[in-house]
Design a protein around this motif. Structure first.
Motif, mmCIF file in Angstrom:
data_model
loop_
_atom_site.group_PDB
_atom_site.id
_atom_site.type_symbol
_atom_site.label_atom_id
_atom_site.label_comp_id
_atom_site.label_asym_id
_atom_site.label_seq_id
_atom_site.Cartn_x
_atom_site.Cartn_y
_atom_site.Cartn_z
ATOM 1 N N GLY A 141 0.850 -1.183 0.000
ATOM 2 C CA GLY A 141 0.000 0.000 0.000
ATOM 3 C C GLY A 141 0.886 1.232 0.000
ATOM 4 O O GLY A 141 1.792 1.358 -0.826
ATOM 5 N N ASP A 142 0.645 2.141 0.937
ATOM 6 C CA ASP A 142 1.461 3.351 1.001
ATOM 7 C C ASP A 142 2.519 3.260 2.095
ATOM 8 O O ASP A 142 3.119 4.257 2.479
ATOM 9 C CB ASP A 142 0.576 4.581 1.237
ATOM 10 N N LYS A 143 2.799 2.046 2.583
ATOM 11 C CA LYS A 143 3.756 1.854 3.669
ATOM 12 C C LYS A 143 5.027 1.188 3.158
ATOM 13 O O LYS A 143 4.982 0.177 2.450
ATOM 14 C CB LYS A 143 3.134 0.987 4.770
ATOM 15 N N ILE A 144 6.193 1.752 3.519
ATOM 16 C CA ILE A 144 7.469 1.123 3.205
ATOM 17 C C ILE A 144 7.692 -0.029 4.181
ATOM 18 O O ILE A 144 7.555 0.127 5.392
ATOM 19 C CB ILE A 144 8.632 2.133 3.301
ATOM 20 N N VAL A 145 8.044 -1.192 3.637
ATOM 21 C CA VAL A 145 8.288 -2.365 4.484
ATOM 22 C C VAL A 145 9.701 -2.913 4.284
ATOM 23 O O VAL A 145 10.063 -3.923 4.897
ATOM 24 C CB VAL A 145 7.246 -3.466 4.218
ATOM 25 N N GLY A 146 10.486 -2.259 3.446
ATOM 26 C CA GLY A 146 11.865 -2.711 3.258
ATOM 27 C C GLY A 146 12.605 -1.846 2.263
ATOM 28 O O GLY A 146 11.988 -1.217 1.393
ATOM 29 N N VAL A 147 13.928 -1.784 2.407
ATOM 30 C CA VAL A 147 14.768 -1.033 1.468
ATOM 31 C C VAL A 147 16.046 -1.824 1.222
ATOM 32 O O VAL A 147 16.492 -2.604 2.058
ATOM 33 C CB VAL A 147 15.124 0.379 1.998
ATOM 34 N N LEU A 148 16.630 -1.597 0.053
ATOM 35 C CA LEU A 148 17.897 -2.236 -0.297
ATOM 36 C C LEU A 148 18.679 -1.266 -1.184
ATOM 37 O O LEU A 148 18.438 -1.173 -2.382
ATOM 38 C CB LEU A 148 17.643 -3.556 -1.029
ATOM 39 N N PRO A 149 19.619 -0.516 -0.617
ATOM 40 C CA PRO A 149 20.407 0.428 -1.410
ATOM 41 C C PRO A 149 21.635 -0.237 -2.024
ATOM 42 O O PRO A 149 22.307 -1.061 -1.376
ATOM 43 C CB PRO A 149 20.830 1.465 -0.364
ATOM 44 N N GLY A 150 21.937 0.084 -3.279
ATOM 45 C CA GLY A 150 23.110 -0.511 -3.906
ATOM 46 C C GLY A 150 23.563 0.254 -5.136
ATOM 47 O O GLY A 150 22.998 1.289 -5.502
ATOM 48 N N TYR A 151 24.591 -0.266 -5.757
ATOM 49 C CA TYR A 151 25.180 0.388 -6.932
ATOM 50 C C TYR A 151 25.774 -0.679 -7.833
ATOM 51 O O TYR A 151 25.980 -1.840 -7.425
ATOM 52 C CB TYR A 151 26.271 1.382 -6.505
ATOM 53 N N VAL A 152 26.071 -0.294 -9.065
ATOM 54 C CA VAL A 152 26.661 -1.203 -10.048
ATOM 55 C C VAL A 152 28.088 -0.758 -10.324
ATOM 56 O O VAL A 152 28.326 0.405 -10.680
ATOM 57 C CB VAL A 152 25.836 -1.229 -11.348
ATOM 58 N N ALA A 153 29.025 -1.667 -10.130
ATOM 59 C CA ALA A 153 30.435 -1.392 -10.427
ATOM 60 C C ALA A 153 30.784 -2.013 -11.780
ATOM 61 O O ALA A 153 30.201 -3.021 -12.184
ATOM 62 C CB ALA A 153 31.326 -1.960 -9.329
ATOM 63 N N ARG A 154 31.752 -1.407 -12.475
ATOM 64 C CA ARG A 154 32.154 -1.901 -13.797
ATOM 65 C C ARG A 154 33.662 -2.129 -13.796
ATOM 66 O O ARG A 154 34.434 -1.210 -13.483
ATOM 67 C CB ARG A 154 31.759 -0.903 -14.884
ATOM 68 N N SER A 155 34.084 -3.331 -14.146
ATOM 69 C CA SER A 155 35.502 -3.656 -14.173
ATOM 70 C C SER A 155 36.155 -3.056 -15.411
ATOM 71 O O SER A 155 35.481 -2.521 -16.306
ATOM 72 C CB SER A 155 35.696 -5.173 -14.178
ATOM 73 N N LEU A 156 37.495 -3.178 -15.508
ATOM 74 C CA LEU A 156 38.214 -2.686 -16.684
ATOM 75 C C LEU A 156 37.752 -3.386 -17.956
ATOM 76 O O LEU A 156 37.815 -2.817 -19.042
ATOM 77 C CB LEU A 156 39.720 -2.885 -16.490
#
Length: 343
Positions: free
Chosen positions: A58-73
């Motif tokens: 609904g309008d309630k946050i029940v979880g979060v997962l922050p992240g990023y994408v790394a790129r190799s050479l």
């Protein structure tokens, strides 16, 4: 969008900043390394793509997962969650968040993904376990002091008898960075550039405190304290090798515990350590106890890989780097930091 039962997973936008941080503020774990502001920090410092997953019912946050994408050479992309990891109200939400990352890994062609979670893993995933050392404050400062080993208490006393003092504030950022940089360059470990520390300070402001141990007006050890209602995490801790026997790290650790009490935080997370290592023993000597960190691996072939290229070539490159002047070594090590896990 992807739905899991009544839970909807989507990517957060800047309009979610306040809701995201309010959700983290009501959790019982330290979340200073998972605030929404980290999107700007990563983008401004490294230019990496960020993906902050939001779970709602609904309008309630029940979880979060922050992240990023790394790129190799070689252009291989890998997803890493931030060190605060996935935070969820229940197991089904945690599973939905991890599934969302795994699905994106397959759809977007990531080599693999790594999601951190404090506590037990969701069922059916490829996981490994590590430990973070956590000091949970007692009812009184006296109780905290007694939780330290005799050796740790003696080190703190020695630091004070040597005239070392504790100080904290934004003005100590450069001093902490200098100590951090010197230590990691000496060890040959990739490190953040100064610009990263500057963006950290400018963006997190009162949520980040730079703390130092001072000898005759000169900082000889330092660390960053990332605060949240659920507790604080210390990071970037480093000390001048010439003064390590004077107990500056032990003084910082103890003053960090006292700082948490002063600011109403229930715990200080000393960070990950390998069981049996000198750092692990030092942290447990400070009354810190191991708590489970689950690493959930997914997408592609997620087994650890050795660095590509002949060993002799890597050794030659490392040897040349180690013989280079300090500024050159530092620059090369900051470049290496950009090509893998940043945080």
């Amino acid at each position: 969008m992807r739905a899991h039962a009544s839970t909807v997973i989507r990517l957060a936008t800047d309009s979610d900043l306040d809701r995201w941080n309010r959700y983290l503020a009501h959790t019982k774990v330290p979340t200073g390394l998972g605030l929404y502001e980290w999107r700007r920090i990563i983008a401004d410092s490294y230019g990496n793509e960020t993906r902050f997953y939001l779970a709602e019912r609904g309008d309630k946050i029940v979880g979060v997962l922050p992240g990023y994408v790394a790129r190799s050479l070689r252009g291989r992309r890998r997803f890493f969650s931030l060190r605060s990891g996935a935070v969820a109200d229940d197991e089904s939400t945690l599973e939905a968040l991890v599934n969302a990352v795994s699905n994106d890994a397959a759809m977007l062609g990531w080599r693999d993904s790594t999601v951190i979670h404090r506590g037990a893993p969701p069922p059916g995933f490829n996981v490994s376990e590590k430990a973070t050392l956590v000091f949970r404050l007692g009812d009184t400062e006296e109780a905290d002091w007694k939780a330290l080993s005799q050796k740790a208490r003696n080190k703190v006393r020695k630091a004070r008898k040597s005239g070392l003092t504790f100080a904290a504030g934004p003005e100590y950022m450069d001093a902490v960075y200098a100590l951090y940089r010197e230590n990691l360059v000496r060890l040959g470990v990739p490190h953040h550039p100064h610009s990263f520390f500057r963006v950290l300070s400018d963006t997190l402001r009162e949520k980040l405190t730079w703390a130092v141990a001072v000898n005759d007006g000169v900082p000889i050890a330092g660390m960053g304290l990332f605060s949240s209602p659920g507790g604080a995490v210390h990071d970037f801790q480093a000390a001048s090798i010439a003064h390590r026997n004077d107990g500056p790290v032990q003084l910082l650790n103890w003053e960090g515990i006292c700082w948490c009490r002063e600011h109403g935080m229930p715990l200080l997370d000393f960070g990950e350590s390998s069981e049996g290592s000198p750092v692990y023993r030092s942290k447990t000597g400070f009354g810190a106890a191991p708590e489970i960190l689950t690493y959930v691996h997914g997408g592609g072939d997620s087994s650890p890989k050795a660095t590509s290229g002949p060993k002799s070539s890597r050794s030659r490159r490392t040897g040349l780097r180690d013989r280079a002047p300090f500024p050159v070594r530092s620059f090369l090590l900051t470049l290496a930091r950009r090509k893998g896990r940043i945080l």
